[in-house]
Design a protein around this motif. Structure first.
Motif, PDB file in Angstrom:
ATOM      1  N   GLU A  11       0.739  -1.096  -0.004  1.00 44.46           N
ATOM      2  CA  GLU A  11      -0.065  -0.024  -0.098  1.00 44.46           C
ATOM      3  C   GLU A  11       0.951   1.198   0.149  1.00 44.46           C
ATOM      4  N   GLY A  12       0.428   2.289  -0.840  1.00 43.00           N
ATOM      5  CA  GLY A  12       1.129   3.520  -0.927  1.00 43.00           C
ATOM      6  C   GLY A  12       2.581   3.528  -1.640  1.00 43.00           C
ATOM      7  N   CYS A  13       3.081   2.354  -2.165  1.00 41.23           N
ATOM      8  CA  CYS A  13       4.336   2.290  -2.731  1.00 41.23           C
ATOM      9  C   CYS A  13       4.364   3.439  -3.978  1.00 41.23           C
ATOM     10  N   GLY A  14       3.270   3.499  -4.476  1.00 39.66           N
ATOM     11  CA  GLY A  14       3.170   4.611  -5.768  1.00 39.66           C
ATOM     12  C   GLY A  14       2.628   3.741  -7.102  1.00 39.66           C
ATOM     13  N   LYS A  15       1.905   2.801  -6.894  1.00 38.82           N
ATOM     14  CA  LYS A  15       1.484   2.028  -8.080  1.00 38.82           C
ATOM     15  C   LYS A  15       0.741   3.009  -8.961  1.00 38.82           C
ATOM     16  N   THR A  16      -0.582   3.320  -8.446  1.00 44.65           N
ATOM     17  CA  THR A  16      -1.612   4.294  -9.189  1.00 44.65           C
ATOM     18  C   THR A  16      -0.807   5.488  -9.552  1.00 44.65           C
ATOM     19  N   THR A  17       0.154   5.987  -8.902  1.00 38.75           N
ATOM     20  CA  THR A  17       0.666   7.159  -9.409  1.00 38.75           C
ATOM     21  C   THR A  17       1.501   6.756 -10.747  1.00 38.75           C
ATOM     22  N   GLN A  18       2.377   5.949 -10.456  1.00 43.36           N
ATOM     23  CA  GLN A  18       3.241   5.753 -11.616  1.00 43.36           C
ATOM     24  C   GLN A  18       2.721   5.029 -12.899  1.00 43.36           C
ATOM     25  N   ALA A 147      -2.190   8.883   4.673  1.00 45.19           N
ATOM     26  CA  ALA A 147      -2.388  10.291   4.552  1.00 45.19           C
ATOM     27  C   ALA A 147      -3.465  10.570   3.372  1.00 45.19           C
ATOM     28  N   ARG A 148      -3.152   9.911   2.323  1.00 49.68           N
ATOM     29  CA  ARG A 148      -4.418   9.850   1.332  1.00 49.68           C
ATOM     30  C   ARG A 148      -5.775   9.709   1.686  1.00 49.68           C
ATOM     31  N   ILE A 149      -5.887   8.458   2.662  1.00 45.08           N
ATOM     32  CA  ILE A 149      -7.282   8.293   3.281  1.00 45.08           C
ATOM     33  C   ILE A 149      -7.947   9.510   4.071  1.00 45.08           C
ATOM     34  N   SER A 192      11.003   4.350  -2.590  1.00 44.74           N
ATOM     35  CA  SER A 192      11.296   5.200  -1.381  1.00 44.74           C
ATOM     36  C   SER A 192      11.552   6.572  -1.560  1.00 44.74           C
ATOM     37  N   GLY A 193      11.949   6.988  -2.816  1.00 43.62           N
ATOM     38  CA  GLY A 193      12.016   8.276  -3.260  1.00 43.62           C
ATOM     39  C   GLY A 193      10.945   9.132  -3.471  1.00 43.62           C
ATOM     40  N   ASP A 194      11.071  10.524  -4.049  1.00 37.65           N
ATOM     41  CA  ASP A 194       9.989  11.166  -4.401  1.00 37.65           C
ATOM     42  C   ASP A 194       9.242  10.656  -5.936  1.00 37.65           C
TER      43      ASP A 194
HETATM   44  N1  LIG Z   1       7.211   8.447  -4.411  1.00 37.70           N
HETATM   45  C1  LIG Z   1       6.248   9.171  -3.777  1.00 37.70           C
HETATM   46  N2  LIG Z   1       6.583   9.880  -2.597  1.00 37.70           N
HETATM   47  C2  LIG Z   1       5.607  10.562  -1.843  1.00 37.70           C
HETATM   48  N3  LIG Z   1       4.035  10.683  -2.283  1.00 37.70           N
HETATM   49  C3  LIG Z   1       3.955   9.609  -3.108  1.00 37.70           C
HETATM   50  C4  LIG Z   1       4.983   8.998  -4.081  1.00 37.70           C
HETATM   51  N4  LIG Z   1       4.135   8.186  -4.716  1.00 37.70           N
HETATM   52  C5  LIG Z   1       2.786   8.432  -4.630  1.00 37.70           C
HETATM   53  N5  LIG Z   1       2.689   9.124  -3.532  1.00 37.70           N
HETATM   54  C6  LIG Z   1       1.312   9.663  -2.791  1.00 37.70           C
HETATM   55  O1  LIG Z   1       1.125   8.722  -1.995  1.00 37.70           O
HETATM   56  C7  LIG Z   1      -0.224   8.195  -1.721  1.00 37.70           C
HETATM   57  C8  LIG Z   1      -0.390   6.944  -2.265  1.00 37.70           C
HETATM   58  O2  LIG Z   1       0.452   6.543  -3.757  1.00 37.70           O
HETATM   59  P1  LIG Z   1      -0.380   5.610  -4.494  1.00 37.70           P
HETATM   60  O3  LIG Z   1       0.471   5.609  -5.871  1.00 37.70           O
HETATM   61  O4  LIG Z   1      -2.019   5.805  -4.678  1.00 37.70           O
HETATM   62  O5  LIG Z   1       0.122   4.171  -4.132  1.00 37.70           O
HETATM   63  P2  LIG Z   1      -0.731   2.850  -4.143  1.00 37.70           P
HETATM   64  O6  LIG Z   1      -1.425   2.930  -5.487  1.00 37.70           O
HETATM   65  O7  LIG Z   1       0.547   2.094  -4.537  1.00 37.70           O
HETATM   66  O8  LIG Z   1      -1.239   2.648  -2.970  1.00 37.70           O
HETATM   67  C9  LIG Z   1      -0.745   9.168  -3.023  1.00 37.70           C
HETATM   68  O9  LIG Z   1      -1.581  10.346  -2.026  1.00 37.70           O
HETATM   69  C10 LIG Z   1       0.380   9.750  -3.864  1.00 37.70           C
HETATM   70  O10 LIG Z   1       0.046  11.099  -4.214  1.00 37.70           O
END
Ligand SMILES: Nc1ncnc2c1ncn2[C@@H]1O[C@H](COP(=O)(O)OP(=O)(O)O)[C@@H](O)[C@H]1O
Ligand SMILES: [Mg+2]
Length: 225
Positions: A11-18, A147-149, A192-194
């Motif tokens: 959870e929160g690793c950045g899947k959806t964002t990337q 934080a997103r929740i 783990s980076g931005d």
């Molecule tokens: N590399 C990152 N550094 C800091 N915050 C991030 C990073 N990638 C995503 N986020 C933020 O963290 C939250 C979770 O990212 P998200 O892509 O939804 O993760 P996942 O889909 O893996 O659960 C979102 O609010 C997103 O904007």
């Protein structure tokens, strides 16, 4: 057949964002791309998603949970993924079969052989061409996810975020074990980076792998899961 790329990780690793960033990048190169997710990805499977992720359903049994994932996946593969691949489109999927191995297998302790059988049944043995494992310490991922929740206050998709840190560590270890078992299918990216740093790592990893896949001519396959 098009390329089938899945994104995995805690959870929160950045899947959806990337995944979203990769979709934009591929589309800007003229590729036809479908972004989808599991559980869900089509109306019938989305109804199962609502049951699976609702924090109110904490009493769901591990077996019922596993079977619902399989049911949702069977519908999604048949209705969305396979038709898109047959049209030659690139499919990007946010979680897939590996998530079931990591969460229900390594996280909950269900039998890995049974999970493998169910995954094969639900997918018709369709395996991703490539799986991007975004790896990061669970504390980092969970703090982003929580934080997103909070920011979206009242989100209902929070059942897994409420599991113990130890559970998420087992999930992370499960993903790393999968990547070690299937090195040709997986790329591991440090999450783990931005966001821009992770994006750069995903781009670098994928450009090498996609070129190799195109040369080898083996997009979405029926084996290797
Ligand atoms: N590399 C990152 N550094 C800091 N915050 C991030 C990073 N990638 C995503 N986020 C933020 O963290 C939250 C979770 O990212 P998200 O892509 O939804 O993760 P996942 O889909 O893996 O659960 C979102 O609010 C997103 O904007
Ligand atoms: Mg996500």
């Amino acid at each position: 057949m098009g390329f089938f790329i899945t994104f995995e990780g805690v959870e929160g690793c950045g899947k959806t964002t990337q995944l979203r960033l990769l979709k934009e990048r591929l589309e800007s190169c003229g590729e036809k791309v479908i972004a989808t997710r599991e559980p869900g990805g089509c109306p019938i499977a989305d109804q199962m998603r609502a049951i699976l992720l609702d924090a109110k359903n904490s009493a769901i049994t591990p077996l019922a949970e596993l079977l619902l994932y399989a049911a949702a996946r069977a519908q999604h593969v048949n209705e969305v993924i396979v038709p898109a691949l047959q049209r030659g489109e690139t499919v990007l999927c946010d979680r897939f079969t590996d998530a079931t191995v990591a969460y229900q297998g390594h996280g909950r302790g269900l039998d890995l052989t049974v999970i493998g059988e169910l995954n094969r049944l639900a997918t018709g043995a369709l395996a991703p061409s490539l799986t991007v494992l975004i790896d990061c310490p669970v504390e980092i991922g969970l703090s982003r996810a929580l934080a997103r929740i909070e920011a979206t206050s009242g989100a209902r998709e929070e059942r897994f975020e409420l599991e113990s840190v130890r559970f998420h560590e087992r999930v992370r270890e499960g993903y790393l074990a999968l990547a070690a078992a299937f090195p040709e299918r997986f790329v591991i990216v440090d999450g783990s980076g931005d966001v821009p740093r992770t994006e750069k790592l995903v781009t670098q990893a994928l450009s090498t792998r996609i070129d190799a896949l195109k040369r080898g001519g083996s997009p979405a396959s029926q084996a290797g899961s």
